[in-house]
Design a protein around this motif. Sequence first.
Motif, PDB file in Angstrom:
ATOM      1  N   THR A 184       0.830  -1.202   0.000  1.00 10.11           N
ATOM      2  CA  THR A 184       0.000   0.000   0.000  1.00 10.11           C
ATOM      3  C   THR A 184       0.866   1.255   0.000  1.00 10.11           C
ATOM      4  OG1 THR A 184      -1.792  -1.136   1.163  1.00 10.11           O
ATOM      5  CG2 THR A 184      -1.777   1.275   1.263  1.00 10.11           C
ATOM      6  N   LEU A 185       1.922   1.244   0.809  1.00  8.61           N
ATOM      7  CA  LEU A 185       2.824   2.383   0.894  1.00  8.61           C
ATOM      8  C   LEU A 185       3.560   2.616  -0.426  1.00  8.61           C
ATOM      9  CD1 LEU A 185       4.241   4.579   2.519  1.00  8.61           C
ATOM     10  CD2 LEU A 185       5.873   2.846   3.289  1.00  8.61           C
ATOM     11  N   LEU A 186       4.031   1.547  -1.041  1.00  9.77           N
ATOM     12  CA  LEU A 186       4.733   1.680  -2.323  1.00  9.77           C
ATOM     13  C   LEU A 186       3.844   2.346  -3.362  1.00  9.77           C
ATOM     14  CD1 LEU A 186       6.575  -1.770  -2.648  1.00  9.77           C
ATOM     15  CD2 LEU A 186       7.557   0.425  -1.997  1.00  9.77           C
ATOM     16  N   ASN A 187       2.595   1.923  -3.413  1.00 12.86           N
ATOM     17  CA  ASN A 187       1.675   2.493  -4.391  1.00 12.86           C
ATOM     18  C   ASN A 187       1.322   3.944  -4.070  1.00 12.86           C
ATOM     19  OD1 ASN A 187       0.820   0.400  -6.506  1.00 12.86           O
ATOM     20  ND2 ASN A 187       0.689  -0.771  -4.618  1.00 12.86           N
ATOM     21  N   GLU A 188       1.273   4.280  -2.788  1.00 15.18           N
ATOM     22  CA  GLU A 188       1.033   5.670  -2.405  1.00 15.18           C
ATOM     23  C   GLU A 188       2.216   6.548  -2.818  1.00 15.18           C
ATOM     24  OE1 GLU A 188       0.463   8.480   1.552  1.00 15.18           O
ATOM     25  OE2 GLU A 188       0.096   6.331   1.704  1.00 15.18           O
ATOM     26  N   LEU A 189       3.431   6.043  -2.619  1.00 19.67           N
ATOM     27  CA  LEU A 189       4.619   6.789  -3.029  1.00 19.67           C
ATOM     28  C   LEU A 189       4.595   7.055  -4.535  1.00 19.67           C
ATOM     29  CD1 LEU A 189       7.359   5.000  -0.888  1.00 19.67           C
ATOM     30  CD2 LEU A 189       6.555   7.362  -0.609  1.00 19.67           C
ATOM     31  N   LYS A 190       4.237   6.034  -5.290  1.00 16.44           N
ATOM     32  CA  LYS A 190       4.168   6.198  -6.746  1.00 16.44           C
ATOM     33  C   LYS A 190       3.116   7.237  -7.130  1.00 16.44           C
ATOM     34  CE  LYS A 190       2.991   3.760 -11.001  1.00 16.44           C
ATOM     35  NZ  LYS A 190       2.531   2.499 -11.598  1.00 16.44           N
ATOM     36  N   ARG A 191       1.950   7.178  -6.512  1.00 16.14           N
ATOM     37  CA  ARG A 191       0.887   8.147  -6.804  1.00 16.14           C
ATOM     38  C   ARG A 191       1.346   9.571  -6.512  1.00 16.14           C
ATOM     39  NH1 ARG A 191      -2.460   4.201  -4.498  1.00 16.14           N
ATOM     40  NH2 ARG A 191      -2.463   5.327  -2.499  1.00 16.14           N
ATOM     41  N   ASN A 192       2.242   9.703  -5.547  1.00 13.85           N
ATOM     42  CA  ASN A 192       2.752  11.019  -5.161  1.00 13.85           C
ATOM     43  C   ASN A 192       3.978  11.432  -5.976  1.00 13.85           C
ATOM     44  OD1 ASN A 192       0.748  11.413  -3.236  1.00 13.85           O
ATOM     45  ND2 ASN A 192       1.950  10.455  -1.602  1.00 13.85           N
ATOM     46  N   GLY A 193       4.246  10.703  -7.057  1.00 11.30           N
ATOM     47  CA  GLY A 193       5.317  11.089  -7.959  1.00 11.30           C
ATOM     48  C   GLY A 193       6.692  10.596  -7.586  1.00 11.30           C
ATOM     49  N   LYS A 194       6.790   9.659  -6.640  1.00 12.21           N
ATOM     50  CA  LYS A 194       8.090   9.152  -6.210  1.00 12.21           C
ATOM     51  C   LYS A 194       8.538   7.987  -7.099  1.00 12.21           C
ATOM     52  CE  LYS A 194       7.288  11.808  -2.590  1.00 12.21           C
ATOM     53  NZ  LYS A 194       7.925  13.124  -2.424  1.00 12.21           N
ATOM     54  N   THR A 195       9.838   7.718  -7.032  1.00 12.71           N
ATOM     55  CA  THR A 195      10.439   6.567  -7.704  1.00 12.71           C
ATOM     56  C   THR A 195      11.043   5.673  -6.631  1.00 12.71           C
ATOM     57  OG1 THR A 195      10.959   7.929  -9.640  1.00 12.71           O
ATOM     58  CG2 THR A 195      12.136   5.836  -9.428  1.00 12.71           C
ATOM     59  N   VAL A 196      10.783   4.364  -6.695  1.00  8.57           N
ATOM     60  CA  VAL A 196      11.205   3.454  -5.629  1.00  8.57           C
ATOM     61  C   VAL A 196      11.887   2.228  -6.226  1.00  8.57           C
ATOM     62  CG1 VAL A 196      10.506   2.248  -3.532  1.00  8.57           C
ATOM     63  CG2 VAL A 196       9.133   4.181  -4.362  1.00  8.57           C
ATOM     64  N   LEU A 197      13.091   1.930  -5.737  1.00  7.99           N
ATOM     65  CA  LEU A 197      13.798   0.705  -6.109  1.00  7.99           C
ATOM     66  C   LEU A 197      13.818  -0.224  -4.906  1.00  7.99           C
ATOM     67  CD1 LEU A 197      15.128   3.082  -7.958  1.00  7.99           C
ATOM     68  CD2 LEU A 197      16.774   1.290  -8.528  1.00  7.99           C
ATOM     69  N   VAL A 198      13.411  -1.478  -5.123  1.00  6.09           N
ATOM     70  CA  VAL A 198      13.225  -2.438  -4.031  1.00  6.09           C
ATOM     71  C   VAL A 198      13.981  -3.732  -4.336  1.00  6.09           C
ATOM     72  CG1 VAL A 198      11.532  -3.770  -2.705  1.00  6.09           C
ATOM     73  CG2 VAL A 198      10.928  -1.500  -3.583  1.00  6.09           C
ATOM     74  N   VAL A 199      14.905  -4.107  -3.467  1.00  2.00           N
ATOM     75  CA  VAL A 199      15.510  -5.435  -3.567  1.00  2.00           C
ATOM     76  C   VAL A 199      14.455  -6.445  -3.131  1.00  2.00           C
ATOM     77  CG1 VAL A 199      17.292  -6.983  -2.689  1.00  2.00           C
ATOM     78  CG2 VAL A 199      17.848  -4.588  -3.167  1.00  2.00           C
ATOM     79  N   HIS A 200      14.197  -7.431  -3.992  1.00  2.00           N
ATOM     80  CA  HIS A 200      13.061  -8.328  -3.759  1.00  2.00           C
ATOM     81  C   HIS A 200      13.428  -9.752  -4.167  1.00  2.00           C
ATOM     82  CE1 HIS A 200       8.857  -9.113  -3.011  1.00  2.00           C
ATOM     83  NE2 HIS A 200       8.670  -9.606  -4.217  1.00  2.00           N
ATOM     84  N   HIS A 201      12.904 -10.725  -3.417  1.00  2.00           N
ATOM     85  CA  HIS A 201      13.254 -12.125  -3.665  1.00  2.00           C
ATOM     86  C   HIS A 201      12.088 -12.986  -4.131  1.00  2.00           C
ATOM     87  CE1 HIS A 201      17.436 -12.278  -2.419  1.00  2.00           C
ATOM     88  NE2 HIS A 201      17.139 -11.470  -1.414  1.00  2.00           N
ATOM     89  N   ASP A 202      10.874 -12.569  -3.855  1.00  2.00           N
ATOM     90  CA  ASP A 202       9.716 -13.416  -4.137  1.00  2.00           C
ATOM     91  C   ASP A 202       9.308 -13.262  -5.605  1.00  2.00           C
ATOM     92  OD1 ASP A 202       7.404 -14.842  -4.254  1.00  2.00           O
ATOM     93  OD2 ASP A 202       6.392 -13.800  -2.615  1.00  2.00           O
ATOM     94  N   LEU A 203       9.744 -14.183  -6.435  1.00  2.21           N
ATOM     95  CA  LEU A 203       9.460 -14.092  -7.867  1.00  2.21           C
ATOM     96  C   LEU A 203       7.962 -14.152  -8.159  1.00  2.21           C
ATOM     97  CD1 LEU A 203      12.275 -16.340  -9.401  1.00  2.21           C
ATOM     98  CD2 LEU A 203      12.303 -13.889  -8.919  1.00  2.21           C
TER      99      LEU A 203
END
Length: 261
Positions: A184-203
Amino acid sequence: MTNRNRNVPPLAVSGLTVAYRKKPVLRDVTFEIDERQLVGIIGPNGAGKSTLIKAILGLQPALSGEALIYGKPYKVNRKLVGYVPQRESVDWDFPTSALDVVMMGRYGHLGLFRRPGARERELAMDCLDKVGMADFAHRQISQLSGGQQQRVFLARALAQDATLYFMDEPFAGVDAATEKAIVTLLNELKRNGKTVLVVHHDLATVADYFDSVLLLNGEVIACGPTETTFTPERLQQAYGGKLAFVARSEREPAGAAGNGR
């Protein structure tokens, strides 16, 4: 915000090479990230994903190459950057409250001689509320569960009011409620014009969570929109013979391995 140039990408990495004890970990890494993207950094263990973030932020020296934040080095545009480190790298026994941790995210905006005041406290409480942790504001950070600690660090990143965010395995070892809160937070950041890079393991969740992916294994395998980049062929390139094992592991029921992923 200071030094932000909308005519250049939020992040441009060129020829970045990093080594530990003379052993290359990243080799000639080059890519660009567009604005308002949720980007998954994907690759096998030891691929250099965390090292990449640390090198971009100047926490790990590079042998060659550069990383530019809106066209300038990190040390110039550091106020534009928010960072959520791996939970395992944090000293959770440090005697401080959740609210104090979040208020630390404001220090970069205050300068050397200003102390946080009522406005910073109010903003920090608002950030805690956004991640469902307002009721734990005065709880010692060591008394919180792993998922709660992760939410507090996400709130601190929010308090930084950055434009470009780096999150190193924010989903690792968290419960389902915290995972939902992070998404939810990631999507809120995107809606607010942010760019987010996330190290992620769950394919299994990559296609659902991210607009773009950076496939990494010591070097860039591919970087681009998830739909065209996150393909079996590219995954085979990144993971090699490990891919079948990884795919089986990600299909296990959530309860098969406890709360983590």
